[in-house]
Each structure stands twice: as C-alpha cells, then as structure tokens.
Design a protein around this motif. Structure first.
Motif, short mmCIF file in Angstrom:
data_model
loop_
_atom_site.label_atom_id
_atom_site.label_comp_id
_atom_site.label_asym_id
_atom_site.label_seq_id
_atom_site.Cartn_x
_atom_site.Cartn_y
_atom_site.Cartn_z
N VAL A 114 2.08 -7.45 11.07
CA VAL A 114 2.77 -6.55 10.16
C VAL A 114 4.26 -6.59 10.51
O VAL A 114 4.62 -6.45 11.69
CB VAL A 114 2.22 -5.11 10.26
N ALA A 115 5.09 -6.79 9.50
CA ALA A 115 6.53 -6.93 9.75
C ALA A 115 7.11 -5.68 10.41
O ALA A 115 6.66 -4.56 10.16
CB ALA A 115 7.26 -7.22 8.44
N ASP A 116 8.11 -5.91 11.25
CA ASP A 116 8.74 -4.79 11.95
C ASP A 116 9.66 -3.97 11.06
O ASP A 116 9.93 -2.80 11.33
CB ASP A 116 9.56 -5.33 13.15
N GLY A 117 10.16 -4.57 9.99
CA GLY A 117 11.10 -3.87 9.11
C GLY A 117 10.40 -2.86 8.22
O GLY A 117 9.23 -2.51 8.41
N ASP A 118 11.16 -2.41 7.22
CA ASP A 118 10.64 -1.38 6.32
C ASP A 118 10.09 -1.94 5.01
O ASP A 118 9.78 -1.18 4.10
CB ASP A 118 11.76 -0.37 5.98
N ASP A 119 10.00 -3.27 4.91
CA ASP A 119 9.55 -3.84 3.64
C ASP A 119 8.03 -3.80 3.47
O ASP A 119 7.50 -4.08 2.40
CB ASP A 119 10.06 -5.27 3.46
N GLY A 120 7.30 -3.48 4.54
CA GLY A 120 5.85 -3.34 4.44
C GLY A 120 5.08 -4.62 4.27
O GLY A 120 3.94 -4.61 3.78
N THR A 121 5.64 -5.75 4.68
CA THR A 121 4.95 -7.03 4.50
C THR A 121 4.05 -7.35 5.69
O THR A 121 4.22 -6.82 6.79
CB THR A 121 5.95 -8.18 4.32
N PHE A 122 3.10 -8.22 5.44
CA PHE A 122 2.19 -8.68 6.49
C PHE A 122 1.79 -10.12 6.19
O PHE A 122 1.89 -10.57 5.04
CB PHE A 122 0.95 -7.79 6.61
N ALA A 123 1.33 -10.83 7.19
CA ALA A 123 0.89 -12.21 7.01
C ALA A 123 0.00 -12.60 8.18
O ALA A 123 0.11 -12.04 9.27
CB ALA A 123 2.09 -13.16 6.93
N GLY A 124 -0.89 -13.56 7.94
CA GLY A 124 -1.72 -14.05 9.04
C GLY A 124 -3.01 -14.69 8.59
O GLY A 124 -3.21 -14.97 7.40
N TYR A 125 -3.88 -14.91 9.55
CA TYR A 125 -5.17 -15.54 9.31
C TYR A 125 -6.19 -14.48 8.89
O TYR A 125 -6.41 -13.53 9.62
CB TYR A 125 -5.69 -16.22 10.58
N ALA A 126 -6.80 -14.68 7.73
CA ALA A 126 -7.87 -13.77 7.32
C ALA A 126 -9.23 -14.31 7.73
O ALA A 126 -10.20 -13.55 7.83
CB ALA A 126 -7.84 -13.56 5.81
#
Length: 216
Positions: free
Chosen positions: A17-29
């Motif tokens: 989960v991104a550290d900023g305030d944009d609320g983004t996430f990425a990774g292996y599902a």
C-alpha cells in the motif's frame, strides 16, 4: 463445466500500500506453482483468458456488500499482478489503515474454474485422473480479490471456511449443489451400487450351493 466460485489465499502473496495519500496499492494476488492448504496448485497461464482490462472490485473478506476499492489485473509468467486504489469512503479508508497496520494485510482471490468438465464426467473419471483434475488449476476466471484479516491465509486446510460458509448462498445458484456435494453424492451412489452387486453375487453363490447340494 462448473460455475462454483472458489477462494484461495496464499501465505507468500506480497503487495504494498502506497505511503502517500493517493490510496494506491499494487502486488501479487496469486503466485503460480505453489501448493495451497486446499491441496491445489495454480499453473502459469491460469488467468490468461480469465482477466480483462476493466476494473475489478477489491472486497473485504469476500463480502460482495463490502467493496473497499478497485483494481486492474494482469497475468504474468509466474503470478497474477494487480494495481488499484482504495475508495475514498469510510470502508476504503479503514481497509487501507488495516492493511498498513497489519491487522488485515493479506489478499485472497475469488475465481471460477473453467478447466473442469461437467461434474458427471468428472465423477466417472478414475481416482488418479480425477485427483489430477481437481488439484491442478489450469484455467480460471477472476471474479474479485479480497483483503483479509491477518493469519487467515495460514490456517492449514481451512482457509476462509467460515467466510465461505457464511456467504455460500450469495454465490451459489439457488437449489444447485456444489461440485463437492455432487461428487460426494455420486460416490455414495456408486458405493451403494457396488454393495448391491456384491449382495446379488452372494445370493447367486448361495443359490448355486443349494442347487448343487440338492442335486447331489
């Protein structure tokens, strides 16, 4: 072909989960080539025809009434990759906080298998052939990915059992038994038929002995 939705959560799935305030996430599902606690293995290319470029819902605990964000999925050589954003809602903000705090840091995929024949054909297979078909997931359609609470992915043999039970009616077609229920019923019928045949053979053998003794 079966249409029962299934869930899998893997202990080594990684996402950030991104550290900023944009609320983004990425990774292996989902990672491929690893046996999970259900005894099944996803194979490379499993979602090749089962994902598209439209948004999917990120749910919380596989509850279709609790979406917390959206994502897009991409099939890669050895994993399913997702990138998305939390909803700017109370539920989305709470899920993001739980992901970062570690109380709900794991992912689980909801999918429908597209590699299995009709259950009746599956039931007629030999034990080894059926075992191979059931334990190796080679083609599937992605339905959703869920954020789940800590350690839910680490319960051997019973991952998300409570969630599956609670949400069964929401996902199952009304009045339609699951694949496992159908196979269990078929196996019971087959065992009963074998018992009936054995009983008939025993009766014929007993009748033959009586006939032989009477003739003597």
């Amino acid at each position: 072909m079966t249409t029962e939705i299934e869930f899998r959560s893997l202990e080594d799935v990684e996402w950030r989960v991104a550290d900023g305030d944009d609320g983004t996430f990425a990774g292996y599902a989902c990672r491929y080539g690893k046996r999970d606690s259900y005894g099944t293995t996803f194979h490379p290319g499993v979602f090749r025809k089962g994902v598209d470029r439209r948004d999917y819902a990120l749910l919380f605990m596989h509850d279709p009434t609790r979406p917390v964000g959206t994502f897009r999925a991409e099939e890669r050589d050895d994993h399913l990759w997702i990138e998305g954003r939390y909803d700017d809602t109370a539920a989305g903000r709470d899920a993001r906080i739980m992901a970062r705090s570690g109380s709900a840091p794991e992912l689980s995929v909801g999918f429908v298998r597209t590699d299995l024949p009709e259950w009746s054909k599956l039931a007629e297979m030999g034990d080894d052939e059926r075992k191979d078909a059931l334990e190796n997931i080679r083609s599937a359609r992605l339905v959703e990915v869920s954020q789940i609470t800590a350690r839910m992915a680490a319960v051997p043999g019973s991952k998300l059992k409570t969630v599956r039970s609670a949400l069964g009616d929401l996902y199952a077609e009304a009045g339609h038994p699951t694949l496992a229920e159908r196979l269990a019923e078929f196996d019971e019928q087959r065992a009963a038929e074998e018992d009936r045949k054995m009983e008939q053979r025993a009766r014929r053998a007993a009748l033959l002995r009586l006939t032989t003794l009477g003739g003597a």
